[in-house]
Design a protein around this motif. Structure first.
Motif, PDB file in Angstrom:
ATOM      1  N   ARG A  73       0.741  -1.343   0.055  1.00  0.00           N
ATOM      2  CA  ARG A  73       0.041   0.123   0.036  1.00  0.00           C
ATOM      3  C   ARG A  73       0.777   1.305  -0.007  1.00  0.00           C
ATOM      4  O   ARG A  73       0.529   2.288  -0.232  1.00  0.00           O
ATOM      5  CB  ARG A  73      -0.893   0.024   1.230  1.00  0.00           C
ATOM      6  N   LEU A  74       2.045   1.201   0.244  1.00  0.00           N
ATOM      7  CA  LEU A  74       2.899   2.377   0.340  1.00  0.00           C
ATOM      8  C   LEU A  74       3.735   2.484  -0.831  1.00  0.00           C
ATOM      9  O   LEU A  74       4.318   3.571  -1.281  1.00  0.00           O
ATOM     10  CB  LEU A  74       4.198   2.253   1.536  1.00  0.00           C
ATOM     11  N   LEU A  75       3.287   1.847  -1.958  1.00  0.00           N
ATOM     12  CA  LEU A  75       4.232   1.870  -3.296  1.00  0.00           C
ATOM     13  C   LEU A  75       4.159   3.056  -4.029  1.00  0.00           C
ATOM     14  O   LEU A  75       5.115   3.660  -4.459  1.00  0.00           O
ATOM     15  CB  LEU A  75       3.855   0.718  -3.921  1.00  0.00           C
ATOM     16  N   GLY A  76       2.917   3.642  -3.785  1.00  0.00           N
ATOM     17  CA  GLY A  76       2.632   4.941  -4.350  1.00  0.00           C
ATOM     18  C   GLY A  76       3.552   6.152  -3.945  1.00  0.00           C
ATOM     19  O   GLY A  76       3.840   7.002  -4.717  1.00  0.00           O
ATOM     20  N   LEU A  77       3.947   6.071  -2.710  1.00  0.00           N
ATOM     21  CA  LEU A  77       4.880   7.114  -1.989  1.00  0.00           C
ATOM     22  C   LEU A  77       6.228   6.947  -2.957  1.00  0.00           C
ATOM     23  O   LEU A  77       6.755   8.389  -2.957  1.00  0.00           O
ATOM     24  CB  LEU A  77       5.181   6.782  -0.712  1.00  0.00           C
ATOM     25  N   GLU A  80       7.150   7.740  -9.112  1.00  0.00           N
ATOM     26  CA  GLU A  80       6.987   9.243  -9.759  1.00  0.00           C
ATOM     27  C   GLU A  80       5.461   9.695  -9.941  1.00  0.00           C
ATOM     28  O   GLU A  80       4.725   9.001 -10.567  1.00  0.00           O
ATOM     29  CB  GLU A  80       7.884   9.371 -11.298  1.00  0.00           C
ATOM     30  N   GLY A  81       5.306  10.831  -9.275  1.00  0.00           N
ATOM     31  CA  GLY A  81       4.116  11.495  -9.548  1.00  0.00           C
ATOM     32  C   GLY A  81       2.947  10.701  -8.565  1.00  0.00           C
ATOM     33  O   GLY A  81       1.849  11.003  -8.821  1.00  0.00           O
ATOM     34  N   GLY A  82       3.395   9.681  -7.899  1.00  0.00           N
ATOM     35  CA  GLY A  82       2.429   8.773  -7.030  1.00  0.00           C
ATOM     36  C   GLY A  82       2.013   9.690  -5.502  1.00  0.00           C
ATOM     37  O   GLY A  82       2.210  10.585  -5.505  1.00  0.00           O
ATOM     38  N   SER A  83       1.180   8.730  -5.081  1.00  0.00           N
ATOM     39  CA  SER A  83       0.553   9.097  -3.914  1.00  0.00           C
ATOM     40  C   SER A  83       0.077   7.957  -2.903  1.00  0.00           C
ATOM     41  O   SER A  83       0.284   6.623  -3.392  1.00  0.00           O
ATOM     42  CB  SER A  83      -0.836  10.217  -3.971  1.00  0.00           C
ATOM     43  N   CYS A  84      -0.536   8.045  -1.757  1.00  0.00           N
ATOM     44  CA  CYS A  84      -0.872   7.074  -0.910  1.00  0.00           C
ATOM     45  C   CYS A  84      -2.215   7.280  -0.128  1.00  0.00           C
ATOM     46  O   CYS A  84      -2.227   8.235   0.626  1.00  0.00           O
ATOM     47  CB  CYS A  84       0.312   6.466  -0.099  1.00  0.00           C
ATOM     48  N   ASP A 100      16.459  13.738  -0.736  1.00  0.00           N
ATOM     49  CA  ASP A 100      15.337  13.518  -2.089  1.00  0.00           C
ATOM     50  C   ASP A 100      13.662  13.897  -1.659  1.00  0.00           C
ATOM     51  O   ASP A 100      13.551  13.380  -0.717  1.00  0.00           O
ATOM     52  CB  ASP A 100      15.400  11.927  -2.477  1.00  0.00           C
ATOM     53  N   SER A 101      13.375  14.961  -2.329  1.00  0.00           N
ATOM     54  CA  SER A 101      12.032  15.458  -1.865  1.00  0.00           C
ATOM     55  C   SER A 101      10.759  14.623  -2.649  1.00  0.00           C
ATOM     56  O   SER A 101       9.642  15.206  -2.267  1.00  0.00           O
ATOM     57  CB  SER A 101      12.123  16.889  -2.167  1.00  0.00           C
ATOM     58  N   SER A 102      10.944  13.582  -3.246  1.00  0.00           N
ATOM     59  CA  SER A 102      10.130  13.042  -3.925  1.00  0.00           C
ATOM     60  C   SER A 102       8.952  12.351  -2.971  1.00  0.00           C
ATOM     61  O   SER A 102       7.743  12.457  -3.195  1.00  0.00           O
ATOM     62  CB  SER A 102      10.444  11.871  -4.884  1.00  0.00           C
ATOM     63  N   VAL A 103       9.567  11.801  -1.906  1.00  0.00           N
ATOM     64  CA  VAL A 103       8.508  10.964  -1.171  1.00  0.00           C
ATOM     65  C   VAL A 103       7.882  12.165  -0.370  1.00  0.00           C
ATOM     66  O   VAL A 103       6.481  12.097  -0.217  1.00  0.00           O
ATOM     67  CB  VAL A 103       9.020  10.348   0.272  1.00  0.00           C
ATOM     68  N   ALA A 104       8.299  13.174   0.054  1.00  0.00           N
ATOM     69  CA  ALA A 104       7.533  14.483   0.561  1.00  0.00           C
ATOM     70  C   ALA A 104       6.468  15.075  -0.346  1.00  0.00           C
ATOM     71  O   ALA A 104       5.541  15.367  -0.111  1.00  0.00           O
ATOM     72  CB  ALA A 104       8.619  15.846   0.950  1.00  0.00           C
ATOM     73  N   ARG A 109       0.716  15.082  -2.356  1.00  0.00           N
ATOM     74  CA  ARG A 109      -0.274  14.665  -3.097  1.00  0.00           C
ATOM     75  C   ARG A 109      -1.306  13.622  -2.720  1.00  0.00           C
ATOM     76  O   ARG A 109      -2.441  13.623  -2.945  1.00  0.00           O
ATOM     77  CB  ARG A 109       0.348  14.112  -4.340  1.00  0.00           C
ATOM     78  N   SER A 110      -0.935  13.080  -1.411  1.00  0.00           N
ATOM     79  CA  SER A 110      -1.681  11.967  -0.639  1.00  0.00           C
ATOM     80  C   SER A 110      -2.819  12.820   0.044  1.00  0.00           C
ATOM     81  O   SER A 110      -3.746  12.105   0.605  1.00  0.00           O
ATOM     82  CB  SER A 110      -0.835  11.129   0.014  1.00  0.00           C
ATOM     83  N   GLY A 111      -2.466  14.002   0.309  1.00  0.00           N
ATOM     84  CA  GLY A 111      -3.400  15.000   1.118  1.00  0.00           C
ATOM     85  C   GLY A 111      -2.878  15.224   2.858  1.00  0.00           C
ATOM     86  O   GLY A 111      -3.793  15.598   3.384  1.00  0.00           O
ATOM     87  N   VAL A 112      -1.798  15.005   2.790  1.00  0.00           N
ATOM     88  CA  VAL A 112      -0.935  15.514   4.197  1.00  0.00           C
ATOM     89  C   VAL A 112      -1.023  16.882   3.927  1.00  0.00           C
ATOM     90  O   VAL A 112      -0.394  17.551   3.336  1.00  0.00           O
ATOM     91  CB  VAL A 112       0.187  14.790   4.197  1.00  0.00           C
TER      92      VAL A 112
END
Length: 316
Positions: A73-77, A80-84, A100-104, A109-112
């Protein structure tokens, strides 16, 4: 636990949902416990992603939920361009790791609502726990706990007693962990053997995956005591909480021993105790680069420290 009134310091956060993402091994997880404790003490509902140790933290009330980093379920984090969707509506996420800011970005994008990205590695001269707690200050929050603490649950202790009983042990004993994730961080096994021979209590030798192929450590452990390998993490925590003294290298097991309240002697070679030593009222660190590494840590000095530790505690 070196804790103070969390609600008074952090303010009321009883409606807040906070995610903590902490990659890393056992020791990394233990060192992050004060972050979880500080947030939970203020009433926040904390979901932590990381090592299985965090499942024990949930049992102790230091977090509300734990997610493994290999959870699909965390794969989207990490895409590229993903969310969770797991973090939709969360008030805050603290993401430890690289720059690396991609997880942030994925968390946003996930709504945090707010994301704090924080490096895992401390700057020179700063203890790693103080560094990790810096993420709370960056989020505008205070700190309620400054030392890792994992109060053992009765089920952990029961499992440890059952295992000890199966090995013919029922009283005081010392736990010895001769391994570590890095070879350079290991005090020589023959010194552990000499130390064990000078103790007046039985010894339990804790061997983990890093010692899987270490024939010398297995042989010494079997010859001088009882070998514990492959124990469930909760049983290991219970065993460490039950021991009368613990001695080991700079490793995750050593941090866990201190966190569950074992009188702990930690031996340091190339790593700096001022940065990496376990924290606790009954922790003694020996060696380290400023002291000359392992060279000035003779067997008798370590054995004296273990004997002092043995005088502190009786079995649970």
């Amino acid at each position: 636990m070196l804790c103070v009134g969390g609600a008074a310091i952090l303010g009321r956060m009883s409606m807040s949902r906070i995610a903590v993402l902490r990659p890393g091994a056992l020791g990394d997880a233990v060192l992050t416990l004060p972050v979880l404790a500080s947030l939970s003490a203020a009433g926040a509902a904390v979901t932590v992603a990381g090592h299985a140790l965090f499942a024990l933290a949930v049992e102790c009330g230091l977090a509300a939920a734990r997610i493994a980093f290999d959870d699909a379920r965390l794969l989207g984090l990490f895409a590229e361009g993903g969310s969770c969707g797991l973090f939709t509506g969360f008030d805050l996420a603290i993401a430890y790791g690289s720059a690396d800011s991609s997880v942030a970005a994925s968390l946003r994008r996930s709504g945090v609502r707010r994301v704090v990205q924080w490096p895992s590695h401390p700057p020179s001269g700063t203890h790693v726990v103080a560094h990790l707690l810096g993420a709370l200050e960056a989020a505008g929050l205070g700190t309620a706990c400054r030392a890792p603490s994992l109060p053992p649950r009765p089920a952990w202790l029961d499992a440890a007693r059952a295992w000890l009983g199966s090995q013919g042990l029922g009283g005081r004993f010392a736990a010895i962990h001769p391994g570590s994730g890095g070879r350079a961080k290991r005090w020589p096994v023959e010194r552990f053997a000499a130390l064990a021979q000078g103790l007046a209590v039985p010894t339990v030798w804790l061997l983990g995956p890093a010692e899987e192929g270490d024939a010398e450590a297995h042989d010494v452990g079997r010859r001088l005591g009882v070998v514990a390998q492959g124990l469930p993490l909760a049983t290991l925590a219970g065993l460490l909480a039950s021991c009368s003294a613990y001695v080991g290298n700079d490793s995750g097991v050593t941090h866990l021993a201190a966190a569950v309240g074992a009188p702990t002697v930690a031996l340091f070679g190339p790593t700096e105790p001022a940065v990496w030593a376990p924290l606790g009222a009954h922790v003694k660190a020996l060696g380290g680069p400023k002291a000359g590494g392992f060279a000035p840590v003779p067997v008798e000095a370590a054995a004296d420290a273990v004997r002092l530790a043995l005088a502190l505690k009786h079995p649970r």
